[in-house]
Scaffold this active site. Structure first.
Site, short mmCIF file in Angstrom:
data_model
loop_
_atom_site.label_atom_id
_atom_site.label_comp_id
_atom_site.label_asym_id
_atom_site.label_seq_id
_atom_site.Cartn_x
_atom_site.Cartn_y
_atom_site.Cartn_z
N SER A 76 0.87 -1.18 0.00
CA SER A 76 0.00 0.00 0.00
C SER A 76 0.90 1.22 0.00
CB SER A 76 -0.89 0.02 1.25
OG SER A 76 -1.41 1.33 1.40
N ALA A 131 -14.93 8.77 4.69
CA ALA A 131 -15.63 10.05 4.67
C ALA A 131 -16.92 9.98 3.86
CB ALA A 131 -14.71 11.12 4.08
N GLY A 132 -17.24 8.80 3.34
CA GLY A 132 -18.48 8.65 2.58
C GLY A 132 -18.31 8.77 1.08
N SER A 135 -14.64 4.62 -0.78
CA SER A 135 -13.31 4.17 -1.20
C SER A 135 -13.24 2.65 -1.20
CB SER A 135 -12.24 4.77 -0.29
OG SER A 135 -12.50 4.44 1.05
N SER A 136 -14.01 1.98 -0.33
CA SER A 136 -13.92 0.52 -0.33
C SER A 136 -14.55 -0.07 -1.58
CB SER A 136 -14.51 -0.08 0.95
OG SER A 136 -15.66 0.61 1.33
N GLU A 168 -18.94 -7.32 -0.19
CA GLU A 168 -19.57 -6.70 0.99
C GLU A 168 -20.47 -7.71 1.72
OE1 GLU A 168 -18.99 -3.71 2.15
OE2 GLU A 168 -17.89 -2.84 0.46
N ASP A 180 -22.83 2.02 -4.88
CA ASP A 180 -21.44 2.49 -4.86
C ASP A 180 -20.60 1.78 -5.92
OD1 ASP A 180 -22.46 3.73 -2.63
OD2 ASP A 180 -21.49 2.39 -1.20
N TYR A 229 -27.40 0.12 9.84
CA TYR A 229 -27.68 -0.07 8.42
C TYR A 229 -28.51 -1.33 8.21
CZ TYR A 229 -26.72 -0.19 3.39
OH TYR A 229 -26.85 -0.20 2.02
C1 GLA Z 1 -23.93 2.96 1.76
C2 GLA Z 1 -24.18 1.67 0.96
C3 GLA Z 1 -24.99 1.95 -0.30
C4 GLA Z 1 -26.25 2.74 0.04
C5 GLA Z 1 -25.94 3.95 0.92
C6 GLA Z 1 -27.18 4.65 1.38
O1 GLA Z 1 -23.13 3.84 1.04
O2 GLA Z 1 -22.94 1.11 0.60
O3 GLA Z 1 -25.30 0.74 -0.96
O4 GLA Z 1 -27.21 1.92 0.61
O5 GLA Z 1 -25.18 3.57 2.06
O6 GLA Z 1 -27.85 5.21 0.31
#
Ligand code: GLA
Length: 390
Positions: A76, A131-132, A135-136, A168, A180, A229
């Site tokens: 990395s 941070a949303g 990246s994964s 996932e 994503d 979640y």
């Molecule tokens: C995360 C999940 C996505 C989606 C969002 C909420 O990013 O990885 O699949 O469900 O939350 O919209």
């Protein structure tokens, strides 16, 4: 404003050079997969609904080649760390956490019946982690880009995305939706994609000129997100079951309103968010196409309120950040983005107001929370790709 990212050509040469330095030979392939923002359509993907994300101009790069044995050597670049393991150790959690998504990719490929082999890999990127920006998912998609090229496994872009989702679900153990990975694999420069998460059909929607996508990271990392979640997803499934539909996607806001009294109160609120968020997402696409940015902005603001009050996945810092942005000159609208419980706000901002907004919001956010905001002005970039070098 957080300084501009290292550019794509620099990152590409970084992994290429690091590979040569580390393994003493050129890589056979370089794969690239971007992070994402989501303009609107939150917590709709696992309800077979609609999302409107854009791939960003920040990505994960992987340089790699096949080995003839079962060893995987990975460096990395960002963590300045190396790891070595064999194909028999994919589930060994004593290995560094940053290897998880790569191990997961190999594990899923093998479970799917593909003959896997050892690899030499270097990974580097400029997608801020945690941070949303997903990246994964970008690591997963980059991995499947690389694996399809190195192992000669023909895969469409949606197939690469769906394998990422398998990582996932089956390896990491979180039942995420498909958003994503789909946007990372299919993104289009200058565009968001309207994705129908049931049919996986995607339609490019141009981002109008003069608009900047800003991500305002609260600096708060997600807490408790996995259990919350999973619980939200179960509540949605329960609502669909109780109302006799396959998924919440199959209800209009009117239909839900007419039968909401059949649902327990909390479940009704969760369902109301999802069903109305789907409608807002489709409305935002129409408004974007019609150039009505004020209307798009209002939908973003409504989405935030719904995520905060009905879906209950926001936190104080996200509420403060969204409100500060919403009240700043030149901002059309803002809302929390992604799973929630931390991470970033997405704001749609007039180009000419972006720098000023970054400054004012950072200042006010710091005053209100004593936390540092990380603010990014992003462009919608292309989806993932792989380049064969030898
Ligand atoms: C995360 C999940 C996505 C989606 C969002 C909420 O990013 O990885 O699949 O469900 O939350 O919209």
């Amino acid at each position: 404003m957080t300084p501009p990212a290292v550019g794509p050509s620099e990152l590409r040469s970084t992994v290429q050079k690091a590979f040569r330095d580390h393994f003493g030979a050129a890589p056979a392939c370089i794969a690239r997969a971007p992070g994402r923002v989501n303009i609107i359509g939150e917590h709709t993907d696992y309800n077979d609904g609609f999302v409107l994300p854009a791939a960003i101009d920040r990505a994960i790069y992987l340089a790699g080649r096949l080995r003839s044995d079962k060893t995987v050597n990975v460096q990395s670049f960002d963590y300045r760390s190396d790891a070595s393991f064999t194909l028999d150790q994919l589930k060994d959690d004593s290995l560094p956490p940053w290897t998880r998504y790569l191990r997961g990719g190999l594990w899923v490929l093998r479970e799917e019946g593909h003959p896997v082999r050892g690899l030499d890999l270097v990974i580097a990127g400029n997608v801020p982690g945690g941070a949303g920006f997903s990246s994964s998912a970008a690591v997963e998609v980059a991995f499947f880009e690389m694996a399809s090229a190195l192992l000669n496994i023909p895969m469409t872009q949606p197939q690469k995305a769906l394998l990422g989702v398998e990582v996932e679900h089956r390896f990491i153990g979180i039942r995420t939706g498909v958003m994503d990975q789909m946007i990372s694999a299919l993104g289009k420069a200058g565009h968001a994609l309207l994705i129908d998460c049931r049919s996986l059909e995607s339609t490019p929607v141009p981002i109008p000129n003069g608009v900047t996508l800003m991500a305002l990271d609260t600096g708060k990392r997600r807490q408790l997100v996995e259990s919350e979640y999973g619980q939200r997803r179960e509540q949605c499934e329960e609502a669909a079951r109780m109302l006799g539909v396959r998924a919440l996607r199959d209800l209009t806001p009117e239909q839900l309103a007419a039968s909401a009294d059949k649902l327990p109160e909390v479940i009704a609120r969760r369902a109301s968010h999802v069903v109305n968020e789907n409608a807002r997402t489709l409305a935002a696409v129409e408004a974007l196409r019609g150039g009505d940015l004020q209307a798009v902005g209002r939908l973003l603001n409504e989405s935030h309120a719904s995520l905060r009050d009905l879906y209950e996945v926001s936190i104080k810092e996200l509420d403060i950040m969204a409100e500060l942005a919403q009240n700043t000159e030149g901002c059309y609208g803002a809302r929390m983005m992604g799973g929630g419980f931390g991470g970033a706000v997405i704001a749609l901002v007039e180009d000419s107001a972006a720098a000023q907004l970054a400054e004012e919001v950072s200042h006010a956010y710091n005053a209100a929370t004593h936390l540092k905001a990380y603010i990014y002005a992003l462009k919608a970039g292309p989806g993932s790709s792989v380049e064969k070098l030898t």
